[in-house]
Design an enzyme around this catalytic site. Structure first.
Site, PDB file in Angstrom:
ATOM      1  N   LYS A 171       0.803  -1.254   0.090  1.00  0.00           N
ATOM      2  CA  LYS A 171       0.020  -0.079   0.049  1.00  0.00           C
ATOM      3  C   LYS A 171       0.989   1.299   0.099  1.00  0.00           C
ATOM      4  O   LYS A 171       1.463   1.573   0.949  1.00  0.00           O
ATOM      5  CB  LYS A 171      -0.822   0.200   1.279  1.00  0.00           C
ATOM      6  CG  LYS A 171      -1.949   1.030   0.998  1.00  0.00           C
ATOM      7  CD  LYS A 171      -2.530   1.588   2.228  1.00  0.00           C
ATOM      8  CE  LYS A 171      -1.832   2.884   2.774  1.00  0.00           C
ATOM      9  NZ  LYS A 171      -1.879   4.216   1.960  1.00  0.00           N
ATOM     10  N   GLU A 246      10.276   1.676  10.346  1.00  0.00           N
ATOM     11  CA  GLU A 246      11.224   2.728   9.866  1.00  0.00           C
ATOM     12  C   GLU A 246      10.325   4.143   9.998  1.00  0.00           C
ATOM     13  O   GLU A 246       9.487   4.225   9.268  1.00  0.00           O
ATOM     14  CB  GLU A 246      11.557   2.502   8.549  1.00  0.00           C
ATOM     15  CG  GLU A 246      12.362   1.152   8.108  1.00  0.00           C
ATOM     16  CD  GLU A 246      13.724   1.237   8.894  1.00  0.00           C
ATOM     17  OE1 GLU A 246      14.209   2.264   9.098  1.00  0.00           O
ATOM     18  OE2 GLU A 246      14.273   0.044   8.836  1.00  0.00           O
ATOM     19  N   GLU A 384       9.297  16.290  15.433  1.00  0.00           N
ATOM     20  CA  GLU A 384       9.493  16.247  13.916  1.00  0.00           C
ATOM     21  C   GLU A 384       8.742  17.156  13.181  1.00  0.00           C
ATOM     22  O   GLU A 384       7.467  17.118  13.320  1.00  0.00           O
ATOM     23  CB  GLU A 384       9.405  14.692  13.362  1.00  0.00           C
ATOM     24  CG  GLU A 384       9.902  14.490  11.876  1.00  0.00           C
ATOM     25  CD  GLU A 384       9.652  13.318  11.314  1.00  0.00           C
ATOM     26  OE1 GLU A 384       8.306  12.837  11.712  1.00  0.00           O
ATOM     27  OE2 GLU A 384      10.455  12.855  10.649  1.00  0.00           O
TER      28      GLU A 384
HETATM   29  P1  NAD Z   1       2.164   8.381   7.770  1.00  0.00           P
HETATM   30  O1  NAD Z   1       2.772   7.379   8.973  1.00  0.00           O
HETATM   31  O2  NAD Z   1       1.141   9.328   7.957  1.00  0.00           O
HETATM   32  O3  NAD Z   1       1.871   7.303   6.445  1.00  0.00           O
HETATM   33  C1  NAD Z   1       2.674   6.299   6.381  1.00  0.00           C
HETATM   34  C2  NAD Z   1       1.729   4.995   5.772  1.00  0.00           C
HETATM   35  O4  NAD Z   1       0.951   4.540   6.411  1.00  0.00           O
HETATM   36  C3  NAD Z   1       0.903   5.575   4.422  1.00  0.00           C
HETATM   37  O5  NAD Z   1       0.921   4.947   3.412  1.00  0.00           O
HETATM   38  C4  NAD Z   1      -0.429   5.790   5.145  1.00  0.00           C
HETATM   39  O6  NAD Z   1      -1.546   5.719   4.286  1.00  0.00           O
HETATM   40  C5  NAD Z   1      -0.381   4.357   6.074  1.00  0.00           C
HETATM   41  N1  NAD Z   1      -1.119   4.614   7.227  1.00  0.00           N
HETATM   42  C6  NAD Z   1      -1.766   5.501   7.872  1.00  0.00           C
HETATM   43  N2  NAD Z   1      -2.584   4.980   8.812  1.00  0.00           N
HETATM   44  C7  NAD Z   1      -2.479   3.723   8.818  1.00  0.00           C
HETATM   45  C8  NAD Z   1      -3.254   2.820   9.676  1.00  0.00           C
HETATM   46  N3  NAD Z   1      -3.901   3.003  10.672  1.00  0.00           N
HETATM   47  N4  NAD Z   1      -3.075   1.569   9.356  1.00  0.00           N
HETATM   48  C9  NAD Z   1      -2.108   1.321   8.350  1.00  0.00           C
HETATM   49  N5  NAD Z   1      -1.503   2.021   7.755  1.00  0.00           N
HETATM   50  C10 NAD Z   1      -1.636   3.330   7.950  1.00  0.00           C
HETATM   51  O7  NAD Z   1       3.438   9.034   7.194  1.00  0.00           O
HETATM   52  P2  NAD Z   1       3.721   9.889   6.043  1.00  0.00           P
HETATM   53  O8  NAD Z   1       2.968  11.183   6.521  1.00  0.00           O
HETATM   54  O9  NAD Z   1       3.314   9.266   4.779  1.00  0.00           O
HETATM   55  O10 NAD Z   1       5.238  10.171   6.135  1.00  0.00           O
HETATM   56  C11 NAD Z   1       6.273  10.977   6.729  1.00  0.00           C
HETATM   57  C12 NAD Z   1       6.729  10.285   7.574  1.00  0.00           C
HETATM   58  O11 NAD Z   1       7.474   9.102   7.601  1.00  0.00           O
HETATM   59  C13 NAD Z   1       7.828  10.972   8.620  1.00  0.00           C
HETATM   60  O12 NAD Z   1       7.383  11.010  10.119  1.00  0.00           O
HETATM   61  C14 NAD Z   1       8.886  10.585   8.447  1.00  0.00           C
HETATM   62  O13 NAD Z   1       9.944  10.677   9.063  1.00  0.00           O
HETATM   63  C15 NAD Z   1       8.778   9.174   8.093  1.00  0.00           C
HETATM   64  N6  NAD Z   1       9.756   8.374   7.330  1.00  0.00           N
HETATM   65  C16 NAD Z   1      10.594   7.520   7.745  1.00  0.00           C
HETATM   66  C17 NAD Z   1      11.409   6.924   6.980  1.00  0.00           C
HETATM   67  C18 NAD Z   1      12.306   6.068   7.548  1.00  0.00           C
HETATM   68  O14 NAD Z   1      13.002   5.329   6.800  1.00  0.00           O
HETATM   69  N7  NAD Z   1      12.799   6.063   9.041  1.00  0.00           N
HETATM   70  C19 NAD Z   1      11.518   7.155   5.650  1.00  0.00           C
HETATM   71  C20 NAD Z   1      10.596   8.158   5.033  1.00  0.00           C
HETATM   72  C21 NAD Z   1       9.620   8.679   5.537  1.00  0.00           C
END
Ligand code: NAD
Length: 481
Positions: A171, A246, A384
């Site tokens: 997804k 991650e 963050e």
């Molecule tokens: P997010 O957590 O909002 O979403 C990430 C993914 O999770 C999306 O596909 C989203 O649809 C899904 N998601 C949301 N709610 C969910 C649920 N209840 N169950 C299952 N899946 C769900 O993050 P974002 O805003 O898309 O990305 C930014 C964040 O990602 C930042 O915090 C960033 O630091 C982090 N990030 C971490 C890394 C790493 O390698 N550590 C790399 C890139 C981004």
């Protein structure tokens, strides 16, 4: 361009026909519809993946490595289109999408294909027995990824998952579906067996949740925010699913008193503002030794002032649009908070654009911003923000630099700038984090462990760590006659 689900090798709408709007954040315009899927679509994807499992896992590691190369070849042929789609979906500069997103997506497949070819049998001899470790596939794995580096991060999981004989239900972020679909188009064109790679689009709480809960999905590799990661863990851990998390970061860029100032300024700018600060590894806190702080700050502000914040297709653009207007407002709210907490904005903080292609009022643009004078424990300094905003802090000793660096709930990455690499290496080991760069930033060898500690995640990906995560080891101990 619409983003349909890819299930069992066929592009299909969500089973109930629902869709979401896909917005280009650089213009505010609708660029297509996205399938808004739910549990029933995930169920169909899981069924397809299970049907494909036996045939896929029966291939040898080297045969699957050849498939990864074919995927890389297919992406390579469509590299420009990949970059264009990524830039439209995210608002990032096209040049960056070409150089980083498109290139690294291809490299991820190539890397794991070649890495597989270097693997040696794992055999442990005893005086009276031989142990042979077999790496078995887990089965269907769930991959959930964010919007900041869409195919770069998805392919980082897809490649090792396929290599180890698993089938996939993925997804991508609902904000950035287009390059996941390009990967599916390539998979279809090269004849990747149906059902090996399935992509289901939609909202996290609808599709992501169904993936987390599905009993046949035995492992979840999740990249995203810490709050979502906490929910992922709470849902999947009681079902004893294998989990790789991650998550977010609030990384320190530490400039020691003996640093090469020009290199440190360039590095701090790159670490702070690449992809508009929307990289989990971004150095959003700059820690500088008191003795060089004034000189460093003058040069830093000068360098940031020269950055072009503008339209993604403009070749002179350094910072494009942020991912959405909502995200822009969240980032701006942190700038306001920084002011309330006693900070001073040295530069930026406004929506003004520069660059040759005219400004678009509906684009989510923010000038790169530096906030000085905040306490290192302030919320703006420790939470963050995930945008083009850095905070600047001064320190008097190496110990104080480490203490400030460690004073957040995160522990993903960081960099140290010094002409004494031994001193920097010793200090690096005192930072509570998963990755430290010395005199560089985001310099990646894909064999090395990638991931964080504390609230930045659980587990590592990369090289052998990825192969370990996406497989179950079976040890066979054979007693000698
Ligand atoms: P997010 O957590 O909002 O979403 C990430 C993914 O999770 C999306 O596909 C989203 O649809 C899904 N998601 C949301 N709610 C969910 C649920 N209840 N169950 C299952 N899946 C769900 O993050 P974002 O805003 O898309 O990305 C930014 C964040 O990602 C930042 O915090 C960033 O630091 C982090 N990030 C971490 C890394 C790493 O390698 N550590 C790399 C890139 C981004």
């Amino acid at each position: 361009m619409n983003a349909l689900n890819f299930i069992g090798g066929v592009f299909v709408e969500a089973h109930d026909g629902e869709t979401l709007t896909n917005i280009n954040p650089a213009t505010g315009e609708e660029i297509g519809r996205i399938a808004r899927s739910n549990k029933a679509d995930v169920e169909a994807a899981v069924q397809a993946s299970r049907l494909a499992q036996n045939e896929w896992s029966a291939l040898t590691l080297l045969e699957r490595a050849d498939w990864l190369d074919r995927l890389a070849d297919g992406l390579e042929q469509r590299k420009e289109e990949l970059a264009q789609r990524e830039s439209k979906d995210t608002g990032k500069p096209l040049a960056l999408a070409r150089r980083v997103d498109a290139q690294r997506s291809i490299d991820n497949f190539r890397f794991f294909a070649n890495f597989a070819r270097e693997q040696e049998p794992e055999v442990f001899e005893m005086a009276d027995a031989t142990n042979v470790v077999h790496r078995k596939p887990i089965g269907t794995v769930g991959l959930i990824t964010p919007w900041n580096l869409p195919l770069y991060l998805l392919s980082w999981k897809v490649a090792p998952a396929l290599l180890m004989g698993n089938t996939i239900v993925a997804k991508p972020s609902e904000m950035t579906p287009l390059t996941a679909n390009l990967l599916c188009e390539v998979a279809s064109d090269i004849g990747l067996p149906s059902g090996v790679l399935n992509v289901v689009h939609g909202y996290g709480p609808e599709v992501g949740q169904a993936i987390l809960e599905h009993p046949s999905i035995r492992a979840i590799s999740f990249t995203g925010g810490t709050a979502t990661g906490r929910h992922v863990a709470a849902t999947a851990a009681p079902k004893f699913k294998k989990l790789s998390l991650e998550l977010g970061g609030k990384n320190a860029t530490i400039i020691l008193d003996d640093a090469n100032l020009d290199a440190a300024v360039e590095g701090a700018v790159r670490a702070g503002f690449t992809n508009g600060g929307q990289v989990c590894l971004c150095g959003s806190r700059i820690l500088v030794h008191q003795s060089i702080a004034d000189q460093f700050t003058t040069k830093l502000v000068e360098s940031v002032n020269s950055m072009m914040c503008g339209a993604p297709e403009d070749a002179s653009t350094h910072i494009g649009a942020l991912i959405s207007m909502e995200h822009l407002q969240k980032v701006e709210s942190y700038i306001e908070l920084g002011l309330e907490e006693g900070g001073t904005v040295l530069t930026g903080g406004t929506r003004a654009m520069t660059g040759q292609v005219g400004p678009t009022q509906d684009g989510a643009y923010l000038r790169p911003t530096i906030i000085d004078g905040l306490d290192p424990s302030a919320r703006t300094s420790t939470e963050e923000i995930f945008g083009p905003v850095v905070t600047l802090h001064r320190f008097d000793s190496d110990e104080q630099a480490i203490q400030i660096a460690n004073a957040t709930e995160y522990g993903l990455a960081g960099s140290i700038w010094s002409t004494d690499t031994e001193r920097a290496h010793a200090l690096a080991q005192k930072i509570e984090t998963g990755i430290v760069w010395v005199n560089t930033w985001l310099h990646r060898d894909l064999r090395t462990p990638f991931g964080g500690v504390k609230n930045s995640g659980v587990g590592r990906e990369g090289g052998a760590w990825s192969l370990g995560f996406f497989s179950e080891p079976l040890n066979v101990c054979i007693k000698h006659d």
